[in-house]
Scaffold this active site. Structure first.
Site, PDB file in Angstrom:
ATOM      1  N   ARG A  59     -11.313   4.185   9.113  1.00 20.56           N
ATOM      2  CA  ARG A  59     -11.128   2.817   9.617  1.00 20.56           C
ATOM      3  C   ARG A  59     -12.436   2.256  10.153  1.00 20.56           C
ATOM      4  NH1 ARG A  59      -5.213   3.771  10.687  1.00 20.56           N
ATOM      5  NH2 ARG A  59      -4.242   1.851  11.366  1.00 20.56           N
ATOM      6  N   LYS A  69       0.818  -1.213   0.000  1.00 18.20           N
ATOM      7  CA  LYS A  69       0.000   0.000   0.000  1.00 18.20           C
ATOM      8  C   LYS A  69       0.857   1.270   0.000  1.00 18.20           C
ATOM      9  CE  LYS A  69      -2.573   0.628   3.713  1.00 18.20           C
ATOM     10  NZ  LYS A  69      -2.504   1.920   4.408  1.00 18.20           N
ATOM     11  N   ARG A 108      -2.388  -9.252  12.405  1.00 17.79           N
ATOM     12  CA  ARG A 108      -2.623  -7.973  11.726  1.00 17.79           C
ATOM     13  C   ARG A 108      -3.564  -8.155  10.535  1.00 17.79           C
ATOM     14  NH1 ARG A 108       2.756  -5.902  10.058  1.00 17.79           N
ATOM     15  NH2 ARG A 108       1.779  -3.892   9.693  1.00 17.79           N
ATOM     16  N   ARG A 133      10.929 -12.002   4.352  1.00 12.81           N
ATOM     17  CA  ARG A 133      11.487 -10.651   4.139  1.00 12.81           C
ATOM     18  C   ARG A 133      12.634 -10.393   5.126  1.00 12.81           C
ATOM     19  NH1 ARG A 133       7.000  -7.247   2.928  1.00 12.81           N
ATOM     20  NH2 ARG A 133       6.281  -7.696   5.027  1.00 12.81           N
ATOM     21  N   ARG A 151      12.297  -8.210  10.771  1.00 11.91           N
ATOM     22  CA  ARG A 151      11.514  -7.310  11.650  1.00 11.91           C
ATOM     23  C   ARG A 151      10.564  -8.110  12.548  1.00 11.91           C
ATOM     24  NH1 ARG A 151       8.720  -2.938   7.873  1.00 11.91           N
ATOM     25  NH2 ARG A 151       7.039  -3.835   9.080  1.00 11.91           N
TER      26      ARG A 151
HETATM   27  P1  AMP Z   1      -1.169   3.602  11.231  1.00 14.86           P
HETATM   28  O1  AMP Z   1       0.211   4.100  10.975  1.00 14.86           O
HETATM   29  O2  AMP Z   1      -2.139   4.010  10.171  1.00 14.86           O
HETATM   30  O3  AMP Z   1      -1.240   2.135  11.522  1.00 14.86           O
HETATM   31  O4  AMP Z   1      -1.674   4.330  12.567  1.00 14.86           O
HETATM   32  C1  AMP Z   1      -0.965   4.215  13.797  1.00 14.86           C
HETATM   33  C2  AMP Z   1      -1.932   4.364  14.962  1.00 14.86           C
HETATM   34  O5  AMP Z   1      -2.589   5.634  14.915  1.00 14.86           O
HETATM   35  C3  AMP Z   1      -3.073   3.358  14.981  1.00 14.86           C
HETATM   36  O6  AMP Z   1      -2.695   2.147  15.577  1.00 14.86           O
HETATM   37  C4  AMP Z   1      -4.127   4.102  15.786  1.00 14.86           C
HETATM   38  O7  AMP Z   1      -3.812   4.072  17.173  1.00 14.86           O
HETATM   39  C5  AMP Z   1      -3.949   5.530  15.309  1.00 14.86           C
HETATM   40  N1  AMP Z   1      -4.803   5.808  14.118  1.00 14.86           N
HETATM   41  C6  AMP Z   1      -4.369   6.080  12.859  1.00 14.86           C
HETATM   42  N2  AMP Z   1      -5.404   6.268  12.030  1.00 14.86           N
HETATM   43  C7  AMP Z   1      -6.526   6.119  12.774  1.00 14.86           C
HETATM   44  C8  AMP Z   1      -7.916   6.158  12.480  1.00 14.86           C
HETATM   45  N3  AMP Z   1      -8.383   6.405  11.244  1.00 14.86           N
HETATM   46  N4  AMP Z   1      -8.786   5.939  13.502  1.00 14.86           N
HETATM   47  C9  AMP Z   1      -8.359   5.698  14.749  1.00 14.86           C
HETATM   48  N5  AMP Z   1      -7.064   5.626  15.095  1.00 14.86           N
HETATM   49  C10 AMP Z   1      -6.142   5.825  14.121  1.00 14.86           C
END
Ligand code: AMP
Length: 205
Positions: A87, A13, A163, A126, A152
């Site tokens: 989300r 992505k 995940r 990986r 990792r």
């Molecule tokens: P990401 O890098 O997109 O996985 O985001 C890291 C963290 O930020 C997530 O695990 C959430 O705690 C928070 N977060 C990011 N985007 C959202 C969202 N759309 N809604 C709620 N929490 C978010």
């Protein structure tokens, strides 16, 4: 183009988002990046930082406020690509309200599809060369013998499976929500970076 890009962890992505934004001349808007920047700048309340550290979702109102402010900036006028947001369907509805106020709507939601077994295969094979940062696949793109390899922690099978399961439950309502509006574009994410980029281009044209 007002786009949303979704895909399971490890589907490529990030790579596709970069290519797509460059091609369309639109900014990539990632709530995760924005929240990490807020945290680094000491602007994120402690309670929210704690929730983030535990991997939980932050309240819809918090991310919607962030998104509202970001989409009001001039560089988003010609479009944007949302990454990591929405989300939940509540966030998707909140996004609709925000865009209605800005005079627009989401044009397309691109969902990258890669079978779980393939995501797991990619992750467990990986390795990153610590010295160069170059990423290898032990079978299809093997590293040189002198590489200093790192696997990792989040590329271990149990973590990857968890995940992926999380992604599946997150999108279980979200994708039908956008499919019902006719904006969902499912794109086969298996293949080379260029082949997938071309499929995305075709899906959006
Ligand atoms: P990401 O890098 O997109 O996985 O985001 C890291 C963290 O930020 C997530 O695990 C959430 O705690 C928070 N977060 C990011 N985007 C959202 C969202 N759309 N809604 C709620 N929490 C978010």
């Amino acid at each position: 183009m007002r786009l949303v890009l979704v895909g399971p962890p490890g589907a490529g992505k990030g790579t596709q988002a970069g290519t797509l934004c460059e091609r369309l001349g639109i900014p990539q808007v990632s709530t995760g990046d924005m929240l990490r920047a807020a945290q680094a700048g000491g602007e994120l309340p402690e309670e929210l930082a704690r929730q983030m550290a535990q991997g939980g979702l932050l309240p819809d109102a918090v991310v919607l406020e962030l998104i509202d402010a970001r989409l009001s900036e001039p560089d988003c006028r010609a479009g944007f690509l949302l990454d990591g947001f929405p989300r939940t369907t509540a966030q998707a509805r909140g996004l609709d309200d925000i865009l209605r106020r800005h005079g627009g709507a989401i044009d397309a939601v691109v969902a990258l599809e890669v079978p779980a077994e393939q995501l797991i295969d990619r992750a467990i094979h990986r390795r990153t060369d610590k010295r160069t940062g170059r990423i290898y696949h032990l079978k299809s793109d093997p590293p040189p013998p002198d590489a200093e390899l790192l696997h990792r922690a989040d590329d271990h099978e149990d973590v990857v499976r968890q995940r992926i399961a999380h992604y599946v439950s997150m999108t279980a309502e979200l994708l039908p929500f956008y499919a019902a509006r006719g904006v969902l574009r499912r794109v086969d994410g298996v293949g080379s970076v260029d082949a997938v980029a071309e499929r995305i281009r075709a899906a959006l044209s």
